[in-house]
Design an enzyme around this catalytic site. Structure first.
Site, PDB file in Angstrom:
ATOM      1  N   GLN A  11       0.872  -1.101  -0.077  1.00 51.32           N
ATOM      2  CA  GLN A  11       0.213   0.135   0.023  1.00 51.32           C
ATOM      3  C   GLN A  11       0.978   1.163  -0.244  1.00 51.32           C
ATOM      4  O   GLN A  11       1.865   1.305   0.698  1.00 51.32           O
ATOM      5  CB  GLN A  11      -0.790   0.103   1.346  1.00 51.32           C
ATOM      6  CG  GLN A  11      -1.810   1.280   1.312  1.00 51.32           C
ATOM      7  CD  GLN A  11      -2.734   1.418   2.314  1.00 51.32           C
ATOM      8  OE1 GLN A  11      -3.223   0.091   3.170  1.00 51.32           O
ATOM      9  NE2 GLN A  11      -3.137   2.283   3.127  1.00 51.32           N
ATOM     10  N   SER A 192       5.987   5.919  -1.958  1.00 52.00           N
ATOM     11  CA  SER A 192       7.197   5.206  -2.521  1.00 52.00           C
ATOM     12  C   SER A 192       8.108   4.720  -1.559  1.00 52.00           C
ATOM     13  O   SER A 192       9.307   4.577  -1.906  1.00 52.00           O
ATOM     14  CB  SER A 192       7.959   6.163  -3.458  1.00 52.00           C
ATOM     15  OG  SER A 192       7.142   6.759  -4.433  1.00 52.00           O
ATOM     16  N   ARG A 193       7.636   4.397  -0.390  1.00 54.15           N
ATOM     17  CA  ARG A 193       8.223   3.828   0.689  1.00 54.15           C
ATOM     18  C   ARG A 193       9.445   5.018   1.319  1.00 54.15           C
ATOM     19  O   ARG A 193      10.311   4.402   2.308  1.00 54.15           O
ATOM     20  CB  ARG A 193       9.285   2.655   0.206  1.00 54.15           C
ATOM     21  CG  ARG A 193       8.226   1.517   0.079  1.00 54.15           C
ATOM     22  CD  ARG A 193       7.497   1.155   1.414  1.00 54.15           C
ATOM     23  NE  ARG A 193       6.441  -0.180   1.361  1.00 54.15           N
ATOM     24  CZ  ARG A 193       5.038  -0.041   0.979  1.00 54.15           C
ATOM     25  NH1 ARG A 193       4.566   1.236   0.597  1.00 54.15           N
ATOM     26  NH2 ARG A 193       4.447  -1.070   0.791  1.00 54.15           N
ATOM     27  N   LEU A 194       9.318   6.153   0.970  1.00 54.00           N
ATOM     28  CA  LEU A 194      10.289   7.243   1.718  1.00 54.00           C
ATOM     29  C   LEU A 194       9.368   7.714   2.797  1.00 54.00           C
ATOM     30  O   LEU A 194       9.264   8.828   2.697  1.00 54.00           O
ATOM     31  CB  LEU A 194      10.572   8.115   0.405  1.00 54.00           C
ATOM     32  CG  LEU A 194      11.339   7.817  -0.857  1.00 54.00           C
ATOM     33  CD1 LEU A 194      11.424   9.039  -1.597  1.00 54.00           C
ATOM     34  CD2 LEU A 194      12.596   7.120  -0.290  1.00 54.00           C
TER      35      LEU A 194
END
Length: 215
Positions: A11, A192-194
């Protein structure tokens, strides 16, 4: 579900951001803000947390317990001192707790040292609980092997008769702990997993240093 479907479960997070200048100077105050927002969002058991303990040789174990208070000194929970976690905390009074509020895309990680609450504080909380919860604490030899559930049911029935019109004394093996934090990390999911990660590190008894971590 096959392994490929499992690998593709993900997600993207975009609910909020977390900036250093928008966080409190003290992590307990920041936790209070986030906790109140979790309560206001009507999350299911926002005080549920993973408690991780370890043996003296470093073998870890973890379980879900409920936060029952926090203050400038730390985070409070109650349990059976003779349970696995209780025995591990006696020999190795270091622990970590983690909160995950998925609907808010937030996580809080806390590491620190453990101390028992006073007998008086534990007794006050014990007697504030519903009577059946008090009886449950007496009836259950937590973490010990038992033959079957009937053992618990029978003990509970006996205790209900015994204490029908009497106060239930707090067992000597049951009470509270406070985790005194040394590290507190606030995690806010981002695209974006940042993700945003703000870590508070204790530098002395009254001072915290705040830094950003890479996701």
């Amino acid at each position: 579900m096959d392994q490929q479907e499992l690998q593709n479960l993900r997600q993207d997070y975009a609910a909020a951001t977390l900036e250093e200048q928008n966080t409190k100077g003290d992590p307990i105050n920041q936790f209070e803000q986030w906790f109140n927002e979790a309560v206001a969002a009507k999350l299911h058991e926002p005080n549920a947390m993973t408690l991780a303990t370890a043996t003296t040789n470093g073998k870890p174990s973890a379980r879900i317990v409920l936060l029952k208070g926090f203050n400038p000194n730390g985070f409070i929970f109650y349990t059976n001192y003779l349970s696995r976690k209780g025995k591990e905390l006696t020999k190795n009074p270091q622990a970590a707790i983690t909160f995950f509020w998925g609907e808010l895309e937030r996580q809080v990680r806390i590491e620190g040292t453990i101390e028992k609450l006073t007998k008086e504080a534990s007794e006050r909380y014990f007697h504030s609980r519903p009577k059946l919860s008090q009886l449950g604490a007496v009836a259950s030899p937590q973490s010990q092997e038992i033959e079957n559930r009937d053992v618990l049911e029978q003990k509970m029935t006996e205790l209900q008769v015994e204490y029908e019109d009497k106060d239930i004394p707090k067992p000597s093996y049951w009470g509270g702990y406070i985790l005194k934090p040394q590290l507190v990390e606030f995690w806010q999911g981002r695209r974006s997993r940042l993700h945003d990660r703000i870590l508070y590190k204790r530098t002395d008894k009254k001072t915290w240093k705040k830094v950003r971590l890479a996701p």
